[in-house]
Design an enzyme around this catalytic site. Structure first.
Site, PDB file in Angstrom:
ATOM      1  N   ASP A 100       0.786  -1.239   0.000  1.00 43.84           N
ATOM      2  CA  ASP A 100       0.000   0.000   0.000  1.00 43.84           C
ATOM      3  C   ASP A 100       0.821   1.294   0.000  1.00 43.84           C
ATOM      4  OD1 ASP A 100      -1.514  -2.167   0.771  1.00 43.84           O
ATOM      5  OD2 ASP A 100      -2.217  -1.288   2.640  1.00 43.84           O
ATOM      6  N   TRP A 134       1.721  -1.012  10.012  1.00 41.54           N
ATOM      7  CA  TRP A 134       0.836  -1.161   8.867  1.00 41.54           C
ATOM      8  C   TRP A 134       0.355   0.196   8.370  1.00 41.54           C
ATOM      9  CZ3 TRP A 134      -2.689  -6.129   9.137  1.00 41.54           C
ATOM     10  CH2 TRP A 134      -1.868  -7.261   9.249  1.00 41.54           C
ATOM     11  N   ARG A 164      -8.045  -1.242  11.272  1.00 45.46           N
ATOM     12  CA  ARG A 164      -6.781  -0.720  10.719  1.00 45.46           C
ATOM     13  C   ARG A 164      -6.968   0.365   9.652  1.00 45.46           C
ATOM     14  NH1 ARG A 164      -7.077  -6.170   9.125  1.00 45.46           N
ATOM     15  NH2 ARG A 164      -7.302  -6.533   6.893  1.00 45.46           N
TER      16      ARG A 164
HETATM   17  O1  LIG Z   1       0.669  -4.406   4.978  1.00 52.40           O
HETATM   18  C1  LIG Z   1      -0.460  -4.357   5.787  1.00 52.40           C
HETATM   19  C2  LIG Z   1      -1.480  -3.451   5.174  1.00 52.40           C
HETATM   20  O2  LIG Z   1      -1.939  -4.044   3.941  1.00 52.40           O
HETATM   21  C3  LIG Z   1      -3.357  -4.196   3.974  1.00 52.40           C
HETATM   22  C4  LIG Z   1      -3.967  -3.920   2.615  1.00 52.40           C
HETATM   23  O3  LIG Z   1      -3.152  -4.280   1.550  1.00 52.40           O
HETATM   24  O4  LIG Z   1      -3.697  -5.478   4.479  1.00 52.40           O
HETATM   25  C5  LIG Z   1      -3.041  -6.599   4.023  1.00 52.40           C
HETATM   26  C6  LIG Z   1      -3.367  -7.898   4.733  1.00 52.40           C
HETATM   27  O5  LIG Z   1      -2.627  -8.957   4.256  1.00 52.40           O
HETATM   28  C7  LIG Z   1      -2.823  -9.564   3.056  1.00 52.40           C
HETATM   29  O6  LIG Z   1      -2.314  -8.712   2.091  1.00 52.40           O
HETATM   30  C8  LIG Z   1      -0.936  -8.821   1.904  1.00 52.40           C
HETATM   31  C9  LIG Z   1      -0.544  -7.741   0.927  1.00 52.40           C
HETATM   32  O7  LIG Z   1      -1.260  -6.585   1.163  1.00 52.40           O
HETATM   33  C10 LIG Z   1      -0.718 -10.251   1.442  1.00 52.40           C
HETATM   34  O8  LIG Z   1       0.444 -10.462   0.775  1.00 52.40           O
HETATM   35  C11 LIG Z   1      -0.912 -11.126   2.669  1.00 52.40           C
HETATM   36  O9  LIG Z   1      -0.611 -12.465   2.371  1.00 52.40           O
HETATM   37  C12 LIG Z   1      -2.349 -11.008   3.055  1.00 52.40           C
HETATM   38  O10 LIG Z   1      -2.555 -11.641   4.278  1.00 52.40           O
HETATM   39  O11 LIG Z   1      -3.028  -7.928   6.064  1.00 52.40           O
HETATM   40  C13 LIG Z   1      -3.969  -8.707   6.801  1.00 52.40           C
HETATM   41  C14 LIG Z   1      -3.340  -9.816   7.595  1.00 52.40           C
HETATM   42  O12 LIG Z   1      -2.786 -10.765   6.764  1.00 52.40           O
HETATM   43  C15 LIG Z   1      -4.962  -9.207   5.828  1.00 52.40           C
HETATM   44  O13 LIG Z   1      -6.173  -9.358   6.450  1.00 52.40           O
HETATM   45  C16 LIG Z   1      -4.847  -8.112   4.811  1.00 52.40           C
HETATM   46  O14 LIG Z   1      -5.494  -8.334   3.629  1.00 52.40           O
HETATM   47  C17 LIG Z   1      -3.791  -3.151   4.987  1.00 52.40           C
HETATM   48  O15 LIG Z   1      -5.082  -3.369   5.485  1.00 52.40           O
HETATM   49  C18 LIG Z   1      -2.714  -3.274   6.017  1.00 52.40           C
HETATM   50  O16 LIG Z   1      -2.592  -2.144   6.829  1.00 52.40           O
END
Ligand SMILES: OC[C@H]1O[C@@](CO)(OC[C@@]2(O[C@H]3O[C@H](CO)[C@@H](O)[C@H](O)[C@H]3O)O[C@H](CO)[C@@H](O)[C@@H]2O)[C@@H](O)[C@@H]1O
EC number: 3.2.1.80
Length: 594
Positions: free
Chosen positions: A53, A113, A179
């Site tokens: 992001d 994050w 978040r």
């Molecule tokens: O980096 C954390 C921030 O990213 C966000 C939105 O992109 O949440 C990501 C998230 O994780 C998934 O997305 C990752 C890449 O963005 C991915 O590679 C990972 O495998 C995913 O789990 O983080 C949580 C926990 O995993 C998940 O629910 C989200 O989609 C943002 O919301 C965060 O601040």
């Protein structure tokens, strides 16, 4: 070493602009690293490793800042992510800065994050971001610049008041779904407001509202700013005003004497798309009411109908515009990302504003892209006969900016759209370019290999719908970005993307602008009404072996009114922090005075 003051900041900016141009020219004449054919020439990406992001974009003392979710240890996402940081004087050429902050204290020890910057009325920037705390729960934290006289804002500190917002048994917020605080805005009552993304166990998406007088003590409002049932977790919300009278941007706290609407954008974790609504913000009740509700179908308004997520805007008070950044993820398997050592791009920054209809947002690449333009090709009034393909010679087809406008005379020859064809992506996916239909497909074939084994096509199709209510024929314009033939490597995700474009081809031209940059194809249809971004990984259509065509696979001819294409020079997207032109201040005084 010289101390920064107003006059030598100006000099330093001039010199760094000169240096950026000089390096740009040098880089433009150099060739792409053959081992890294998918690295971009002008789309922002760190030198290596994982990026997701965009966080806290802003302009401060004439310097643009982009922070981003960055994993310094590898090319895949990791929970203990940090805030990467780069700065720029023109949003095109970037200097890498050290990460703004890393996990370091109980309230973010497991990850820093996403979040946003707010510029306080005294001009000082402050960051609100989500920390993953010692219990692996999500909490909201603050970070402030250590030295506000440093225009590069290289050091940030975390005040002892952290965390500022937490989950608990009373508020009942799930610590796994709390978040991504937005930029805060100031109410007439002198209180700050901010929203944080969340959802309930039964998939109600929420923009939880918090208020504060001093930016440190925050109280949750009784009601969320907005919510929608069955939408799941709202990640990276963005809430901002737009002018109803022109394309100028509006400062986030503005009450808009000349008339404003508000936009709420949410990134839905269940679909990984960025949806927006346009509506009214009731400042008395502190609620947002979208004009058309929250559309929950395949044609719900999105900022981009391709690979695009977690976007965020900021107000550029120098150029009076609102600018949008968005994360463009890879479409390749993680093993390929690990092999190439990096993952993730940012879309080219886009100006964003409200269309005069008040019903949709328009987006356009920021004007600074023109500083990269080199060799130009211009066509005027060419007939694109049914079944024809014309090559655009004379530009670097792997790194280019192309604008084309079409006019279709015999609209009555359009095929009738089936009432069940409501999903534009599905219609695009069914389309086979070898099957000729009525009006279209016509458009661009980009990153095409010499013998057409590979190409990505961005095109339009026009349908008519027999609207019995007023006996008038209505036309439906479909825009597709088809990656199905983009690479000989079948391990990549080559899904086709599609969306409708809200224009009437009986009196409007059909325009397409496409930014091509090695592994990203970013397209703007209908003057920026519909954007589609794709990631592609050609094996053959690389560098000088990439070609550009205009095509018409329909049964009727189409007029090209104008076509302009430019070779784009490479930007400096990871300039050296140690550039002699960046002066450093030796003594830094901590500043927590907010
Ligand atoms: O980096 C954390 C921030 O990213 C966000 C939105 O992109 O949440 C990501 C998230 O994780 C998934 O997305 C990752 C890449 O963005 C991915 O590679 C990972 O495998 C995913 O789990 O983080 C949580 C926990 O995993 C998940 O629910 C989200 O989609 C943002 O919301 C965060 O601040």
């Amino acid at each position: 070493m010289a101390k920064l003051n107003r006059s030598n900041i100006g000099l330093s900016l001039l010199l760094s602009m000169f240096l950026a141009n000089f390096i740009t020219d040098l880089e433009a004449s150099s060739h792409q690293d053959l081992n890294q054919p998918y690295r971009t020439g002008y789309h922002f990406q760190p030198l290596k490793n994982w990026m997701n992001d965009p966080n806290g974009p802003m302009i401060y003392k004439g310097i643009y800042h982009l922070f981003y979710q960055y994993n310094p240890y590898g090319a895949v996402w990791d929970v203990r992510i940090v805030w990467g940081h780069s700065t720029s004087v023109d949003l095109v050429n970037w200097i890498s800065q050290p990460p703004a902050f890393n996990p370091s204290q109980p309230s973010d020890i497991n990850g820093c994050w996403s979040g946003s910057v707010t510029i306080l009325p005294n001009g000082k920037p402050v960051i609100l971001y989500t920390g993953i705390d010692q219990n692996k729960g999500q909490v909201q934290n603050v970070a402030v610049p250590v030295n506000i006289s440093d225009p590069y804002l290289r050091e940030w500190s975390k005040p002892p008041q952290n965390p500022l917002m937490t989950t608990n048994a009373v508020n009942g917020i799930n610590p796994d779904r709390f978040r991504d605080p937005t930029t805060a805005w100031l109410g007439r009552d002198g209180e700050w407001r901010v929203i944080v993304g969340s959802s309930t166990d039964d998939r109600r998406g929420l923009a939880i509202l918090y208020k504060s007088r001093d930016f440190f003590n925050w109280t949750q409002s009784m009601k969320p700013l907005h919510y929608e049932d069955l939408t799941g977790m709202w990640e990276c919300p963005d809430f901002f005003p737009v002018s109803i009278t022109g394309s100028d941007g509006v400062e986030t706290s503005s009450v808009g004497e000349n008339g404003i609407k508000h936009v709420l954008k949410v990134s839905l974790i269940e679909t990984l798309h960025d949806y927006y609504t346009i509506g009214s913000y009731d400042r008395e009740k502190d609620v947002y009411v979208p004009d058309l509700g929250f559309v929950q179908n395949e044609s719900a308004p999105r900022l981009d109908y391709g690979k695009y997520y977690a976007s965020k805007t900021f107000y550029d008070d120098v150029k009076k515009r609102r600018i949008l950044w968005g994360w463009v993820n890879e479409s390749s398997p993680a093993k390929d990302d690990i092999e190439k050592g990096w993952s993730g791009l940012q879309s080219f920054p886009r100006k964003i504003w409200l269309d005069e209809s008040g019903k949709e947002l328009l987006q356009w690449p920021i004007e600074e892209i023109e500083t990269l333009r080199g060799q130009q090709v211009n066509w005027q009034k060419k007939v694109l006969k049914a079944g024809s393909t014309l090559q655009v010679h004379g530009v670097t087809a792997a790194q280019a900016d192309v604008e084309v406008s079409f006019k279709v005379k015999e609209l009555e020859k359009a095929d009738v759209i089936e009432p069940s064809w409501t999903d534009p992506q599905k219609i695009c996916s069914q389309g086979d370019l070898s099957v000729m239909s009525g009006l279209g497909p016509f458009g661009l074939m980009v990153l095409a290999s010499n013998d057409m084994e590979e190409y990505t096509s961005v095109y339009f199709r026009i349908f008519k719908s027999n609207d019995d209510t007023n006996k008038k024929t209505k036309y439906v314009v479909l825009m597709c970005s088809d990656q199905s033939r983009s690479s000989l490597n079948d391990e990549n995700d080559k899904s086709t993307f599609g969306a409708f474009v809200a224009i009437d081809p009986s009196h409007q031209t059909i325009s397409l602008r496409t930014l091509i940059d090695h592994s990203i194809v970013e397209s703007y249809g209908g003057g920026g009404r519909t954007c589609i971004t794709s990631r592609v990984y050609p094996k053959l259509a690389i560098g000088e072996n990439a070609n550009l065509f205009v095509f018409n696979k329909g049964t009727q001819s189409v007029d090209i009114l104008t076509l302009s294409a430019w070779s784009l020079k490479s930007a400096q997207i990871n300039g050296d922090l140690m550039s002699p032109f960046i002066e450093r201040e030796e003594s830094r005084s901590p500043n927590h005075q907010f």
